[in-house]
Design a protein around this motif. Structure first.
Motif, PDB file in Angstrom:
ATOM      1  N   LEU A   1      -8.248  11.767   6.168  1.00 38.76           N
ATOM      2  CA  LEU A   1      -8.786  11.012   5.034  1.00 38.76           C
ATOM      3  C   LEU A   1      -7.674  10.297   4.259  1.00 38.76           C
ATOM      4  CD1 LEU A   1     -11.453  13.514   3.669  1.00 38.76           C
ATOM      5  CD2 LEU A   1     -11.871  11.374   4.863  1.00 38.76           C
ATOM      6  N   THR A   2      -6.480  10.925   4.194  1.00 36.75           N
ATOM      7  CA  THR A   2      -5.383  10.322   3.433  1.00 36.75           C
ATOM      8  C   THR A   2      -4.887   9.033   4.072  1.00 36.75           C
ATOM      9  OG1 THR A   2      -4.726  12.535   2.724  1.00 36.75           O
ATOM     10  CG2 THR A   2      -3.135  10.800   2.353  1.00 36.75           C
ATOM     11  N   MET A   3      -5.176   8.840   5.344  1.00 36.54           N
ATOM     12  CA  MET A   3      -4.779   7.594   5.999  1.00 36.54           C
ATOM     13  C   MET A   3      -5.541   6.402   5.417  1.00 36.54           C
ATOM     14  SD  MET A   3      -4.296   8.630  10.007  1.00 36.54           S
ATOM     15  CE  MET A   3      -3.779   6.958  10.428  1.00 36.54           C
ATOM     16  N   PHE A   4      -6.683   6.675   4.772  1.00 35.43           N
ATOM     17  CA  PHE A   4      -7.523   5.584   4.272  1.00 35.43           C
ATOM     18  C   PHE A   4      -7.825   5.705   2.777  1.00 35.43           C
ATOM     19  CE2 PHE A   4      -8.784   6.797   8.627  1.00 35.43           C
ATOM     20  CZ  PHE A   4      -8.206   5.730   9.294  1.00 35.43           C
ATOM     21  N   ILE A   5      -7.565   6.861   2.199  1.00 37.43           N
ATOM     22  CA  ILE A   5      -7.814   7.088   0.776  1.00 37.43           C
ATOM     23  C   ILE A   5      -6.506   7.552   0.155  1.00 37.43           C
ATOM     24  CG2 ILE A   5      -9.251   8.314  -0.905  1.00 37.43           C
ATOM     25  CD1 ILE A   5     -11.237   8.892   1.278  1.00 37.43           C
ATOM     26  N   SER A   6      -6.280   7.268  -1.115  1.00 34.11           N
ATOM     27  CA  SER A   6      -5.044   7.707  -1.765  1.00 34.11           C
ATOM     28  C   SER A   6      -4.927   9.226  -1.687  1.00 34.11           C
ATOM     29  CB  SER A   6      -5.031   7.260  -3.228  1.00 34.11           C
ATOM     30  OG  SER A   6      -5.885   8.065  -4.007  1.00 34.11           O
TER      31      SER A   6
ATOM     32  N   PRO B   1       1.292   2.765   7.474  1.00 33.71           N
ATOM     33  CA  PRO B   1       2.131   2.170   6.431  1.00 33.71           C
ATOM     34  C   PRO B   1       1.464   2.089   5.072  1.00 33.71           C
ATOM     35  CG  PRO B   1       1.297   0.479   7.904  1.00 33.71           C
ATOM     36  CD  PRO B   1       0.913   1.794   8.503  1.00 33.71           C
ATOM     37  N   PHE B   2       0.117   2.163   5.045  1.00 36.52           N
ATOM     38  CA  PHE B   2      -0.556   2.031   3.752  1.00 36.52           C
ATOM     39  C   PHE B   2      -1.116   3.346   3.239  1.00 36.52           C
ATOM     40  CE2 PHE B   2      -4.647   2.350   5.748  1.00 36.52           C
ATOM     41  CZ  PHE B   2      -4.553   1.652   6.934  1.00 36.52           C
ATOM     42  N   SER B   3      -0.778   4.466   3.891  1.00 41.27           N
ATOM     43  CA  SER B   3      -1.298   5.758   3.430  1.00 41.27           C
ATOM     44  C   SER B   3      -0.610   6.218   2.140  1.00 41.27           C
ATOM     45  CB  SER B   3      -1.134   6.816   4.520  1.00 41.27           C
ATOM     46  OG  SER B   3       0.225   6.918   4.913  1.00 41.27           O
ATOM     47  N   THR B   4       0.655   5.836   1.963  1.00 44.58           N
ATOM     48  CA  THR B   4       1.373   6.161   0.725  1.00 44.58           C
ATOM     49  C   THR B   4       2.233   4.969   0.324  1.00 44.58           C
ATOM     50  OG1 THR B   4       3.308   7.084   1.872  1.00 44.58           O
ATOM     51  CG2 THR B   4       1.520   8.620   1.355  1.00 44.58           C
TER      52      THR B   4
ATOM     53  N   ALA C   1      -2.533  16.007   2.223  1.00 39.45           N
ATOM     54  CA  ALA C   1      -2.570  14.790   1.397  1.00 39.45           C
ATOM     55  C   ALA C   1      -1.183  14.158   1.248  1.00 39.45           C
ATOM     56  CB  ALA C   1      -3.143  15.121   0.024  1.00 39.45           C
ATOM     57  N   SER C   2      -0.155  14.987   1.234  1.00 39.04           N
ATOM     58  CA  SER C   2       1.200  14.471   0.977  1.00 39.04           C
ATOM     59  C   SER C   2       1.960  14.118   2.256  1.00 39.04           C
ATOM     60  CB  SER C   2       2.011  15.501   0.184  1.00 39.04           C
ATOM     61  OG  SER C   2       1.367  15.798  -1.035  1.00 39.04           O
ATOM     62  N   MET C   3       1.696  14.854   3.346  1.00 44.38           N
ATOM     63  CA  MET C   3       2.438  14.633   4.606  1.00 44.38           C
ATOM     64  C   MET C   3       1.697  13.654   5.510  1.00 44.38           C
ATOM     65  SD  MET C   3       5.043  16.678   4.096  1.00 44.38           S
ATOM     66  CE  MET C   3       4.845  16.282   2.363  1.00 44.38           C
ATOM     67  N   CYS C   4       1.361  12.503   4.976  1.00 44.14           N
ATOM     68  CA  CYS C   4       0.642  11.489   5.753  1.00 44.14           C
ATOM     69  C   CYS C   4       1.635  10.384   6.114  1.00 44.14           C
ATOM     70  CB  CYS C   4      -0.538  10.932   4.954  1.00 44.14           C
ATOM     71  SG  CYS C   4      -1.656   9.963   5.970  1.00 44.14           S
ATOM     72  N   PHE C   5       2.049  10.369   7.374  1.00 41.67           N
ATOM     73  CA  PHE C   5       3.120   9.476   7.800  1.00 41.67           C
ATOM     74  C   PHE C   5       2.696   8.471   8.866  1.00 41.67           C
ATOM     75  CE2 PHE C   5       5.338  13.695   7.052  1.00 41.67           C
ATOM     76  CZ  PHE C   5       5.674  13.408   5.736  1.00 41.67           C
ATOM     77  N   ALA C   6       1.457   8.562   9.344  1.00 39.38           N
ATOM     78  CA  ALA C   6       1.064   7.779  10.517  1.00 39.38           C
ATOM     79  C   ALA C   6       0.601   6.370  10.197  1.00 39.38           C
ATOM     80  CB  ALA C   6      -0.044   8.520  11.280  1.00 39.38           C
TER      81      ALA C   6
END
Length: 610
Positions: free
Chosen positions: A519-524, A565-568, A558-563
């Motif tokens: 979910l973090t890949m698409f939501i803050s 460019p726009f996840s964080t 939620a914090s370790m989303c690295f896959a």
């Protein structure tokens, strides 16, 4: 819901293909959500007024000032000394230092602070910035797991625990989790970054065709010996006189090229430097530093007769006034004229310091030299005036890019000012007793960098902002609203977690981590943590185990989303500078994200028994 998923899928596919710029793809997706009525215009445009976006803009300016003043270079040189020429040691230092800062400063602020330093390190060591920038972004997120305030999802799970009546977490309760993340990250990123983050396309772009640097020109024309710097002492005979009154060309065969005045405060830390080309009307005052050219014996004679102090010539600083080369075309109107009649001083306020003719360098008696076709002239003047020479392309061609060279000149005398502003910004962001919101601190710091002269001009500050990254994040943020509004995110989270609940606590823990990650890949990450925290709490309660490891799985996912460019924001901040594509994040970030998840699924029950 179906339309939202189709738009999301198409957006991800276009990101992966990479044929269209990421910000254009994101804007197309945003427009489609508006046209289909999934989002209102107000909801769709909310991302552009988000505090995250405003902070990113301000942090780009702060980071640009750190680079422009040479502060980044100074810090990077100290880190490089510790690295002792080892790429691996430099990689480790970048990750460890960034993680330590990220424990107390927001990951966005950490990346903005460290990015100019890391770029400077890479350039000085001959390493591609791409090799270090993505690990930098990931390390800022991993460092956020070291403390309670390191990242917003940590505070979200703290609220969830206290609201349910559980013992609150301490400031360093996260520290063991963060250390495991950082160690795992180093082990995984070190080989992956070596394999995937050396950019073939455009590699060497920063060096090839760049033209000569200012240091190259100083060395080639031997300016350190051709120029002398003198400070006018108190009671000097020339103090109060104009350049025309001195008649240096007639009496000594000398020329004053530049007049510089330097002043500093009582501490000696903060300096101001003003520069001007010497015109006949220029008045010399005590304390002025003048740059002379001509016969060295005559310069020494003039200096001794007029109470002037000779300064060292080990380095020539270029701030507002710089140097460049121009080559004369065969059709130039000034061919055959002596240099004194060329009009460079009168028309462009430009000095000619030397002439390169074939393999010879003419540095003396320049006013009398007759110009020839193909002569290369080393010119000196304000950067804006040198750039204006490009307008007269029929007579000469300016070699290199003066405006680009000007942007690379460090205003090193402003480095202490930039350091003070940066430290004040960090203090306002770290200490809660300072009643200033982080976004306000960043905005104030960015404005102070401009007002105090850490940039050559306001335009230079604007140029530091990477609008592609800003537009990408701002356009993708409303996607989370669309997913929540249509019930897509709730459906995904509930269905995945409920289907795994009967398979045991370890499998459920893994399900919560990877669902949150997805979910973090698409939501803050903050919105995802808010969504998943109550689900994790309820799931743990239903199977009769401690909720602590499950809530930690939420903040980690939620914090370790690295896959992506726009996840964080940190991932987006480094995308342009590192010349990354979407697939680069998949190659390095996705394995890291999965491996950290697997490690933490087994580590969390040991740290927080179920």
């Amino acid at each position: 819901m179906t339309a939202t998923l189709i738009i999301l899928a198409l957006t991800v596919v276009m990101f992966i293909i990479g044929k269209i710029r990421a910000d254009i793809v994101a804007l197309c997706a945003l427009t489609a959500l508006i046209l289909l009525g999934i989002l209102t215009p107000e909801e769709a445009l909310a991302g552009f007024s988000s505090t995250v976006i405003i902070m990113m803009v301000g942090l780009f300016v702060v980071g640009g000032a750190i680079l422009q003043t040479g502060l980044a270079k100074a810090v990077s040189q100290k880190i490089m000394k510790l690295a002792a020429g080892s790429d691996t040691r430099m990689f480790l230092l970048v990750v460890i230092v960034t993680s330590a800062i990220g424990a107390f400063v927001s990951n966005t602020g950490t990346v903005a602070l460290m990015m100019p330093i890391v770029v400077s390190m890479a350039v000085q060591s001959g390493t591609q910035p791409a090799r270090l920038l993505m690990p930098l972004a990931f390390a800022s997120s991993m460092g956020g797991m070291l403390t309670l305030i390191g990242t917003p999802p940590n505070l979200v799970i703290q609220d969830a625990l206290t609201a349910a009546g559980y013992e609150p977490l301490g400031f360093f309760s996260f520290f063991p989790v963060g250390v495991i993340c950082i160690v795992t990250g180093i082990v995984v990123m070190l080989p992956l970054s070596k394999k995937f983050l050396y950019k073939k396309k455009g590699s060497g772009k920063h060096n090839s065709g760049r033209g000569k640097t200012l240091d190259d020109l100083v060395s080639e024309y031997n300016l350190s010996n051709a120029l002398r710097r003198y400070r006018i002492k108190q009671h000097s005979a020339i103090a109060g006189k104009s350049v025309a009154e001195l008649d240096l060309p007639g009496r000594y065969g000398l020329s004053i090229l530049e007049i510089r005045n330097e002043s500093s405060d009582r501490s000696g830390l903060i300096r101001n430097v003003t520069q001007s080309l010497a015109s006949p009307e220029s008045i010399l005052t005590a304390g002025d530093i003048i740059y002379l050219t001509g016969d060295t014996a005559k310069m020494s004679q003039f200096a001794s007769e007029n109470r002037m102090e000779e300064l060292d010539n080990n380095s020539i600083d270029f701030y507002d006034i710089g140097i460049s080369e121009i080559v004369l075309m065969p059709t130039a109107r000034i061919i055959g004229m002596p240099l004194r009649k060329s009009g460079f001083r009168e028309r462009y306020s430009i000095n000619v310091l030397g002439i390169k003719r074939n393999n010879d360098y003419i540095m003396n008696d320049l006013p009398q030299v007759k110009l020839q076709s193909g002569d290369v002239l080393l010119v000196q003047g304000k950067w804006s005036n040198i750039a204006q020479l490009d307008d007269d392309e029929t007579d000469w061609v300016v070699l290199g890019q003066p405006e680009k060279q000007a942007s690379q000149v460090t205003l090193d005398y402003k480095a202490p000012v930039a350091a003070i502003i940066m430290l004040l910004m960090i203090a306002a962001m770290v200490f809660e007793f300072i009643p200033i919101a982080p976004v306000t601190a960043v905005m104030a710091a960015a404005l102070l960098m401009v007002i105090t002269g850490c940039f050559r001009n306001v335009e230079a500050a604007y140029k530091t902002i990477n609008w592609e990254s800003i537009m990408l994040i701002a356009a993708m943020m409303p996607m989370s609203v669309a997913l929540e509004k249509t019930g897509t995110s709730a459906l995904i989270s509930h269905s995945l977690v409920s289907s795994l609940g009967s398979m045991g606590p370890t499998v459920l823990l893994a399900g919560i981590y990877f669902t949150t990650s997805l979910l973090t890949m698409f939501i803050s990450n903050t919105a995802t943590a808010v969504l998943m925290a109550p689900i994790a709490m309820t799931s743990a309660t239903e199977i009769g185990v401690s909720p602590y490891p499950f809530l930690f799985a939420v903040t980690l996912g939620a914090s370790m989303c690295f896959a992506s460019p726009f996840s964080t924001p940190p991932n987006a901040l480094v995308m342009h500078a590192g010349e990354y594509t979407f697939s680069d994040y998949i190659k390095v970030g996705l394995p890291l994200q999965i491996i950290i998840g697997i490690v933490m699924v087994f580590a969390l029950p040991l740290l927080f028994p179920m």
